[in-house]
Scaffold this motif. Structure first.
Motif, mmCIF file in Angstrom:
data_model
loop_
_atom_site.group_PDB
_atom_site.id
_atom_site.type_symbol
_atom_site.label_atom_id
_atom_site.label_comp_id
_atom_site.label_asym_id
_atom_site.label_seq_id
_atom_site.Cartn_x
_atom_site.Cartn_y
_atom_site.Cartn_z
ATOM 1 N N VAL A 179 0.842 -1.203 0.000
ATOM 2 C CA VAL A 179 0.000 0.000 0.000
ATOM 3 C C VAL A 179 0.873 1.246 0.000
ATOM 4 O O VAL A 179 0.672 2.172 -0.794
ATOM 5 C CB VAL A 179 -0.942 0.020 1.226
ATOM 6 C CG1 VAL A 179 -1.692 1.345 1.301
ATOM 7 C CG2 VAL A 179 -1.925 -1.135 1.167
ATOM 8 N N THR A 233 3.917 1.579 -0.941
ATOM 9 C CA THR A 233 4.680 1.707 -2.182
ATOM 10 C C THR A 233 3.885 2.440 -3.265
ATOM 11 O O THR A 233 4.465 3.156 -4.083
ATOM 12 C CB THR A 233 5.106 0.314 -2.680
ATOM 13 O OG1 THR A 233 5.772 -0.353 -1.613
ATOM 14 C CG2 THR A 233 6.048 0.414 -3.855
ATOM 15 N N THR A 234 2.543 2.277 -3.243
ATOM 16 C CA THR A 234 1.766 2.969 -4.277
ATOM 17 C C THR A 234 1.941 4.478 -4.197
ATOM 18 O O THR A 234 1.725 5.174 -5.182
ATOM 19 C CB THR A 234 0.244 2.673 -4.179
ATOM 20 O OG1 THR A 234 -0.243 3.168 -2.919
ATOM 21 C CG2 THR A 234 -0.043 1.201 -4.300
ATOM 22 N N MET A 252 4.615 5.986 -4.064
ATOM 23 C CA MET A 252 5.784 6.358 -4.856
ATOM 24 C C MET A 252 5.550 6.148 -6.353
ATOM 25 O O MET A 252 6.355 6.583 -7.167
ATOM 26 C CB MET A 252 6.974 5.489 -4.472
ATOM 27 C CG MET A 252 7.439 5.625 -3.060
ATOM 28 S SD MET A 252 8.958 4.680 -2.930
ATOM 29 C CE MET A 252 9.337 4.931 -1.211
ATOM 30 N N ILE A 253 4.487 5.432 -6.689
ATOM 31 C CA ILE A 253 4.298 5.041 -8.087
ATOM 32 C C ILE A 253 3.515 6.111 -8.838
ATOM 33 O O ILE A 253 2.403 6.445 -8.464
ATOM 34 C CB ILE A 253 3.571 3.689 -8.165
ATOM 35 C CG1 ILE A 253 4.427 2.608 -7.517
ATOM 36 C CG2 ILE A 253 3.264 3.335 -9.614
ATOM 37 C CD1 ILE A 253 3.742 1.281 -7.365
ATOM 38 N N PRO A 254 4.121 6.684 -9.893
ATOM 39 C CA PRO A 254 3.412 7.706 -10.654
ATOM 40 C C PRO A 254 2.209 7.104 -11.372
ATOM 41 O O PRO A 254 2.324 6.045 -11.995
ATOM 42 C CB PRO A 254 4.456 8.193 -11.656
ATOM 43 C CG PRO A 254 5.436 7.079 -11.775
ATOM 44 C CD PRO A 254 5.449 6.383 -10.460
ATOM 45 N N HIS A 299 0.776 7.854 -13.999
ATOM 46 C CA HIS A 299 0.767 7.857 -15.459
ATOM 47 C C HIS A 299 1.176 6.530 -16.064
ATOM 48 O O HIS A 299 0.879 6.256 -17.206
ATOM 49 C CB HIS A 299 1.649 8.986 -15.982
ATOM 50 C CG HIS A 299 1.157 10.336 -15.558
ATOM 51 N ND1 HIS A 299 1.873 11.177 -14.753
ATOM 52 C CD2 HIS A 299 -0.022 10.944 -15.780
ATOM 53 C CE1 HIS A 299 1.167 12.270 -14.523
ATOM 54 N NE2 HIS A 299 0.015 12.150 -15.120
ATOM 55 N N ILE A 300 1.878 5.689 -15.268
ATOM 56 C CA ILE A 300 2.262 4.382 -15.801
ATOM 57 C C ILE A 300 1.021 3.539 -16.083
ATOM 58 O O ILE A 300 1.028 2.685 -16.948
ATOM 59 C CB ILE A 300 3.223 3.636 -14.846
ATOM 60 C CG1 ILE A 300 3.680 2.293 -15.443
ATOM 61 C CG2 ILE A 300 2.582 3.331 -13.507
ATOM 62 C CD1 ILE A 300 5.048 2.280 -15.963
ATOM 63 N N SER A 301 -0.075 3.775 -15.358
ATOM 64 C CA SER A 301 -1.254 2.912 -15.540
ATOM 65 C C SER A 301 -2.235 3.424 -16.591
ATOM 66 O O SER A 301 -3.224 2.760 -16.870
ATOM 67 C CB SER A 301 -1.991 2.712 -14.214
ATOM 68 O OG SER A 301 -1.404 3.412 -13.176
ATOM 69 N N LEU A 302 -1.983 4.611 -17.165
ATOM 70 C CA LEU A 302 -2.975 5.177 -18.091
ATOM 71 C C LEU A 302 -3.268 4.248 -19.267
ATOM 72 O O LEU A 302 -4.430 3.912 -19.528
ATOM 73 C CB LEU A 302 -2.486 6.536 -18.617
ATOM 74 C CG LEU A 302 -2.465 7.688 -17.612
ATOM 75 C CD1 LEU A 302 -1.863 8.931 -18.246
ATOM 76 C CD2 LEU A 302 -3.864 7.990 -17.105
ATOM 77 N N ILE A 303 -2.235 3.841 -19.968
ATOM 78 C CA ILE A 303 -2.446 3.002 -21.154
ATOM 79 C C ILE A 303 -3.038 1.645 -20.780
ATOM 80 O O ILE A 303 -4.074 1.257 -21.318
ATOM 81 C CB ILE A 303 -1.139 2.878 -21.985
ATOM 82 C CG1 ILE A 303 -0.824 4.229 -22.635
ATOM 83 C CG2 ILE A 303 -1.263 1.795 -23.046
ATOM 84 C CD1 ILE A 303 0.506 4.287 -23.378
ATOM 85 N N PRO A 304 -2.455 0.919 -19.810
ATOM 86 C CA PRO A 304 -3.047 -0.380 -19.438
ATOM 87 C C PRO A 304 -4.493 -0.265 -18.938
ATOM 88 O O PRO A 304 -5.333 -1.088 -19.312
ATOM 89 C CB PRO A 304 -2.144 -0.888 -18.321
ATOM 90 C CG PRO A 304 -0.872 -0.175 -18.504
ATOM 91 C CD PRO A 304 -1.191 1.147 -19.100
ATOM 92 N N ASN A 305 -4.782 0.747 -18.117
ATOM 93 C CA ASN A 305 -6.155 0.896 -17.631
ATOM 94 C C ASN A 305 -7.118 1.203 -18.770
ATOM 95 O O ASN A 305 -8.239 0.697 -18.806
ATOM 96 C CB ASN A 305 -6.249 1.991 -16.568
ATOM 97 C CG ASN A 305 -5.690 1.541 -15.230
ATOM 98 O OD1 ASN A 305 -5.412 0.359 -15.043
ATOM 99 N ND2 ASN A 305 -5.514 2.468 -14.318
ATOM 100 N N GLY A 333 -4.179 4.775 -1.574
ATOM 101 C CA GLY A 333 -3.118 4.305 -0.696
ATOM 102 C C GLY A 333 -2.755 5.325 0.359
ATOM 103 O O GLY A 333 -2.503 4.989 1.515
ATOM 104 N N ILE A 352 -6.915 14.086 -16.330
ATOM 105 C CA ILE A 352 -6.346 13.244 -17.387
ATOM 106 C C ILE A 352 -7.118 11.938 -17.561
ATOM 107 O O ILE A 352 -7.369 11.509 -18.680
ATOM 108 C CB ILE A 352 -4.818 13.006 -17.192
ATOM 109 C CG1 ILE A 352 -4.216 12.410 -18.449
ATOM 110 C CG2 ILE A 352 -4.546 12.140 -15.968
ATOM 111 C CD1 ILE A 352 -2.695 12.449 -18.491
#
Lengths: 268, 289
Positions: free
Chosen positions: A101, A103-104, A106-108, A110-116, A140, A200
């Motif tokens: 939880v 760690t999320t 720290m995670i930007p 934008h990495i999930s935009l395309i996969p989501n 988180g 976005i």
């Protein structure tokens, strides 16, 4: 005494100057386009009726309310109950899961935009409330923050309730949630404001006008230039006011909770 | 057995959403970054590092990296410097200070799209607020958003205007943690205000500065909304930030492979920064909780 009054007046003046772009834009929203471009003065509510009726802002407002409302209530519940479990139970994997939880944070995103986008397209959830809501449901930061807060609540309170035969859920609703109320409220407000202002993801997840949120609707209205040559600034400013005012009013009502929320989150 | 279940049930929804919308997407992005795909064709052939190579060979990627870096390097120190100066004026709990804090904080909670639209008007060439004032003073009226030399500055100004209140609030909290005795001692020694500020305030508020520095660098690297609404990355790429470029490649050109490669690069960049953040904050920030 007098010095205080002078300082207060200066502060008011400074505040008005700082906020003048927004204040002036609200002023413009009540002018006719004609008067605006000829530097005259002519007031009207037409820009609001036009924005709400002809340009779909009633629908966008409804969409924003539904999406932000569900994300806030749902996200807050999910975060608070997980925070309760992380704070109060020892179970196998507690630290590992809590680590996942944290760690999320720290995670930007934008990495999930395309996969989501791809996965929601696959299950046919683009242009739907579910598509707008689901990716925003996990918070988180709220879970982390509330766990810290709940850990500060004396365990004696839970134990007394358990002695009286309360179940876990009863302890959660009757003890933890009421005691943690300031933190829960701060987080709720925080989630609502960020979701209301989210741009976005709704931009990507909606193609049909009916599903636009206010943010996307406003951006599109501005970019598609309804004024034929000249921008119809008074109309755009009315739309902009509709977009910013609800959150602003809500914020002013509960400002102290919000400010405490962000300082607690940051200075710790 | 049943007694063991509740904590798992309580964390399950959170973990499920995190897995579905954060962790699995990271792996998907990584996988897609090694494939060629336009979203429409049925197969997604493996192409190794080709997407990365294409990215590194493209002018707009390097431009986006350069512009974003420029934005970060200018806007972050500007924000923090202004915020510290203003925060030290607004430290005392007076009516005036409360009013100003409120006014400065409002933009932070306000819709970024609204602000971007309002400032598009403020900086518009013919009917804007700024050019209206400049014209009245008999000064030249530049085309702010159409001029590559000026557009980035406009973005920096708007972003600073929006974020400043947050920095100020955090700085006030940090400044209030400095023991009053230090200032009293300095007053006894007859220190001048500027001197006290440089020798006492600035060094003692350093932990807060580190915190804000890393947070705002991370955030500045991800700027999107203001740019998308005000300039679309133009003119001539002068405000083409990394996330704007990601959006263009992924959702305008539907080059899923190259878009994912860019997302992975952004991810690595920001995770490195996030580690710097936890290191810095773990080391340098000592607040009691």
């Amino acid at each position: 005494m007098n010095r205080d009054r002078i300082l207060t007046t200066l502060a008011l003046l400074g505040g008005v100057i700082f906020l003048s772009p927004v204040l002036y834009s609200i002023w413009i929203s009540f002018q006719t386009a004609n008067a605006y471009y000829t530097h005259g003065l002519e007031f009207t509510f037409n820009n609001y009726t036009k924005a709400i009726g002809d340009f779909g802002f009633a629908r966008y407002l409804l969409n924003s309310l539904i999406v932000s409302g569900v994300v806030t209530v749902g996200g807050l519940f999910i975060a608070t109950i997980a925070a309760f479990a992380f704070a109060r139970f020892t179970f196998r994997g507690n630290n590992l899961l809590f680590g996942a939880v944290v760690t999320t944070l720290m995670i930007p995103s934008h990495i999930s935009l395309i996969p989501n986008y791809l996965s929601l397209a696959k299950v046919g959830l683009l242009d739907s409330y579910a598509g707008l809501i689901l990716p925003a449901m996990a918070n988180g930061f709220a879970a982390f923050f509330l766990r810290q807060y709940i850990r500060g609540i004396p365990r004696a309170l839970d134990e007394a309730a358990y002695m009286d035969g309360a179940s876990h859920m009863q302890v959660f609703w009757r003890v933890i949630v009421p005691v943690a109320r300031p933190a829960v409220l701060s987080m709720g407000l925080f989630i609502f404001i960020s979701e209301w202002n989210n741009y976005i993801w709704p931009l990507i997840a909606t193609g049909k006008r009916d599903m636009y949120t206010l943010q996307v609707g406003l951006a599109r209205l501005y970019q598609t230039n309804p004024g034929e040559g000249f921008l119809d600034w008074p109309l755009i400013m009315a739309a902009s006011t509709i977009t910013l005012l609800p959150v602003l009013i809500g914020f002013l009502l509960v400002e102290r909770h919000f400010v405490r929320g962000i300082t607690m989150g940051a200075v710790k | 057995m049943l007694r063991k279940l509740p904590p798992y049930l309580m964390v399950a929804p959170l973990m499920l959403f995190i897995a579905l919308f954060t962790y699995i997407p990271i792996l998907t992005s990584l996988d897609l970054s090694f494939r060629a795909w336009d979203f429409l064709s049925p197969d997604r052939p493996w192409v190794g590092f080709e997407n990365y190579q294409r990215l590194f060979a493209s002018h707009s990627f390097w431009q986006a990296l350069w512009v974003t870096t420029l934005f970060v390097v200018i806007s972050v120190p500007l924000r923090l410097g202004l915020a510290l100066a203003i925060a030290s004026f607004l430290l005392r709990e007076t009516m005036a200070s409360r009013i100003l804090r409120g006014a400065l904080f409002l933009p932070y909670v306000t819709s970024t799209v609204s602000i971007a639209v309002v400032f598009s008007w403020v900086f518009s060439t013919d009917f804007g607020l700024v050019n209206g004032v400049l014209g009245a003073l008999g000064l030249p009226r530049p085309s702010w958003l159409q001029d590559p030399m000026l557009a980035l500055w406009v973005i920096i100004i708007v972003n600073t205007w929006k974020q400043l209140g947050y920095d100020i609030i955090i700085y006030i909290a940090g400044l209030q943690a400095i023991p009053v005795e230090l200032y009293d001692a300095a007053a006894v020694d007859g220190g001048r205000k500027a001197h006290v500020f440089r020798r006492i305030t600035v060094p003692l508020v350093m932990p807060t500065t580190y915190f804000l520095l890393v947070i705002s660098v991370i955030e500045a690297f991800q700027i999107f909304t203001i740019v998308d609404v005000m300039t679309h990355g133009g003119p001539a790429g002068a405000t083409n930030m990394l996330v704007v470029e990601l959006y263009k490649i992924g959702f305008s050109l539907f080059d899923i492979g190259q878009g994912s490669a860019l997302a992975v690069i952004l991810f690595v960049l920001l995770v490195v920064l996030a580690f710097v953040k936890s290191y810095v904050i773990g080391r340098k920030v000592h607040y009691e909780s």
